[in-house]
Design an enzyme around this catalytic site. Structure first.
Site, mmCIF file in Angstrom:
data_model
loop_
_atom_site.group_PDB
_atom_site.id
_atom_site.type_symbol
_atom_site.label_atom_id
_atom_site.label_comp_id
_atom_site.label_asym_id
_atom_site.label_seq_id
_atom_site.Cartn_x
_atom_site.Cartn_y
_atom_site.Cartn_z
ATOM 1 N N LYS A 73 0.808 -1.227 0.000
ATOM 2 C CA LYS A 73 0.000 0.000 0.000
ATOM 3 C C LYS A 73 0.842 1.279 0.000
ATOM 4 C CE LYS A 73 -4.319 -1.734 1.971
ATOM 5 N NZ LYS A 73 -5.326 -1.585 3.042
ATOM 6 N N ASP A 109 -10.354 2.812 2.078
ATOM 7 C CA ASP A 109 -10.579 2.155 3.375
ATOM 8 C C ASP A 109 -11.418 3.025 4.325
ATOM 9 O OD1 ASP A 109 -9.373 -0.316 2.948
ATOM 10 O OD2 ASP A 109 -7.393 0.390 3.574
HETATM 11 P P1 NDP Z 1 -0.712 -2.441 10.915
HETATM 12 O O1 NDP Z 1 0.275 -3.544 11.100
HETATM 13 O O2 NDP Z 1 -0.420 -1.353 9.946
HETATM 14 O O3 NDP Z 1 -0.972 -1.723 12.342
HETATM 15 C C1 NDP Z 1 -1.234 -2.477 13.477
HETATM 16 C C2 NDP Z 1 -1.494 -1.570 14.682
HETATM 17 O O4 NDP Z 1 -1.864 -2.408 15.765
HETATM 18 C C3 NDP Z 1 -0.285 -0.770 15.121
HETATM 19 O O5 NDP Z 1 -0.719 0.464 15.608
HETATM 20 C C4 NDP Z 1 0.280 -1.626 16.260
HETATM 21 O O6 NDP Z 1 0.882 -0.873 17.290
HETATM 22 C C5 NDP Z 1 -0.965 -2.234 16.845
HETATM 23 N N1 NDP Z 1 -0.654 -3.535 17.421
HETATM 24 C C6 NDP Z 1 -0.232 -4.648 16.777
HETATM 25 N N2 NDP Z 1 -0.026 -5.641 17.645
HETATM 26 C C7 NDP Z 1 -0.292 -5.151 18.874
HETATM 27 C C8 NDP Z 1 -0.239 -5.701 20.186
HETATM 28 N N3 NDP Z 1 0.127 -6.979 20.386
HETATM 29 N N4 NDP Z 1 -0.580 -4.910 21.212
HETATM 30 C C9 NDP Z 1 -0.969 -3.628 21.004
HETATM 31 N N5 NDP Z 1 -1.011 -3.049 19.794
HETATM 32 C C10 NDP Z 1 -0.684 -3.802 18.735
HETATM 33 O O7 NDP Z 1 -2.090 -3.163 10.567
HETATM 34 P P2 NDP Z 1 -3.325 -2.562 9.752
HETATM 35 O O8 NDP Z 1 -3.548 -1.185 10.212
HETATM 36 O O9 NDP Z 1 -3.118 -2.811 8.315
HETATM 37 O O10 NDP Z 1 -4.519 -3.529 10.197
HETATM 38 C C11 NDP Z 1 -5.039 -3.487 11.507
HETATM 39 C C12 NDP Z 1 -6.265 -4.380 11.594
HETATM 40 O O11 NDP Z 1 -7.300 -3.873 10.760
HETATM 41 C C13 NDP Z 1 -6.027 -5.820 11.120
HETATM 42 O O12 NDP Z 1 -6.704 -6.697 11.982
HETATM 43 C C14 NDP Z 1 -6.648 -5.852 9.742
HETATM 44 O O13 NDP Z 1 -7.095 -7.148 9.403
HETATM 45 C C15 NDP Z 1 -7.806 -4.895 9.920
HETATM 46 N N6 NDP Z 1 -8.231 -4.294 8.661
HETATM 47 C C16 NDP Z 1 -9.541 -4.460 8.296
HETATM 48 C C17 NDP Z 1 -10.005 -3.874 7.147
HETATM 49 C C18 NDP Z 1 -11.433 -4.070 6.762
HETATM 50 O O14 NDP Z 1 -11.780 -3.792 5.605
HETATM 51 N N7 NDP Z 1 -12.272 -4.517 7.654
HETATM 52 C C19 NDP Z 1 -9.125 -3.061 6.277
HETATM 53 C C20 NDP Z 1 -7.761 -2.969 6.764
HETATM 54 C C21 NDP Z 1 -7.351 -3.578 7.917
HETATM 55 P P3 NDP Z 1 2.394 -0.317 17.188
HETATM 56 O O15 NDP Z 1 2.303 0.997 16.455
HETATM 57 O O16 NDP Z 1 2.802 -0.188 18.601
HETATM 58 O O17 NDP Z 1 3.186 -1.363 16.429
#
Ligand code: NDP
Length: 281
Positions: A73, A109
């Protein structure tokens, strides 16, 4: 409508790695069937580092559009020749199409989530208080979309720097907060992957979400997540991420075909679909 793809069929697809379990072609093809147009959507597995030749190939082959998913992306936003304002702001695109000799990129999105909130819950973000847990790509799209509609947005995230960058997308209406800020929220969104795997911690203590608030977990598989289940058992209105998935794809259909997307048919195509596996959308 033809019996199947032919030499005249218009082709679109999804590019990412992995894509084999992506629900995007299922959504797109349901739309094309309902519209009665001779288009088809397929998956194109494209590894990290191979996006530039893939986009050149799209143009050369006359492919009419691509949905872009992980890990491409951000790189797609750099490679396209033109970006919509939201794609420019986010530095991320989730769909591309040939346009005037170049390639245009958009990010549907956030608008997809807004459309799902309106359709599923009649929720209008204007003047509302929203709390977003997470600060990754999905959270950033959600923050920008909510603020764009006049909401105040609080970002709660494990790491402070991504939180600050995400909150900045909402300008003066955004700030970094703490879980307790949920107490005054009208909308609480989980935009972390917490809940996708058994044994994950909850993204936010469910008791912090007030009774009258709307909650959304962007995760759509599994559904409900333990967090959604806990909220629903308290009587809180809580949506999974399927609505955002359907509506972001519907907006892509509109970009590519210029036709209004048949959202009901797209919903029916995925409501009972098998899980998407690790490919997200
Ligand atoms: P990213 O990897 O870009 O971001 C993940 C975020 O979650 C970061 O802010 C990260 O924090 C946080 N995070 C990850 N693991 C943990 C943890 N163990 N504890 C606390 N915080 C955590 O992912 P995306 O933004 O691409 O996706 C996020 C979710 O959204 C996914 O589940 C994805 O499937 C869903 N999604 C759904 C869509 C839909 O159409 N319904 C579209 C896009 C995504 P940190 O900054 O500290 O690393």
């Amino acid at each position: 409508m033809t019996a199947g793809p032919s030499a005249a069929t218009a082709v679109v697809g999804v590019i990412g790695d992995p894509v084999a379990h992506s629900l995007s072609p299922r959504l797109h093809n349901a739309a094309f069937r309902a519209l009665g147009i001779d288009w088809v959507s397929v998956g194109f597995p494209v590894a990290a580092g191979s996006l530039a030749p893939a986009l050149s190939g799209m143009a050369a082959l006359g492919i009419r559009g691509l949905s872009v998913t992980m890990p491409h992306k951000s790189e797609a936003a750099r490679l396209v020749s033109a970006r919509t304002p939201i794609a420019e702001l986010l530095g991320a695109v989730n769909c591309v199409w040939p346009d005037g000799g170049g390639i245009r990129g958009d990010n549907t999105d956030g608008a997809g989530l807004l459309a799902a909130l309106a359709r599923q819950a009649g929720f209008d973000p204007a003047g509302r208080r929203c709390l977003v847990v997470g600060a990754g790509g999905a959270a950033r799209a959600v923050v920008a979309a909510l603020a764009g509609e006049g909401a105040e947005v609080v970002v709660v995230n494990r790491s402070p720097e991504p939180a600050a960058r995400a909150a900045a997308l909402a300008g003066a209406d955004g700030r970094v907060g703490v879980p307790g800020d949920a107490a005054t929220a009208d909308l609480v969104v989980n935009a972390t992957p917490l809940g996708m795997r058994p044994g994950d911690a909850l993204p936010l203590e469910p008791g912090l979400v007030p009774d009258g608030a709307l909650a959304v977990d962007l995760i759509y598989h599994p559904s409900p997540t333990p967090w959604l289940g806990a909220l629903r058992s308290r009587g809180v209105e809580a949506l999974d991420g399927l609505g955002m998935l359907v509506h972001q794809a519907a907006l892509q259909i509109e970009r590519w075909t210029g036709l209004a997307a048949p959202v009901d048919a797209m919903w029916r195509a995925v409501v009972d679909a098998p899980g998407p596996g690790p490919g997200r959308h």
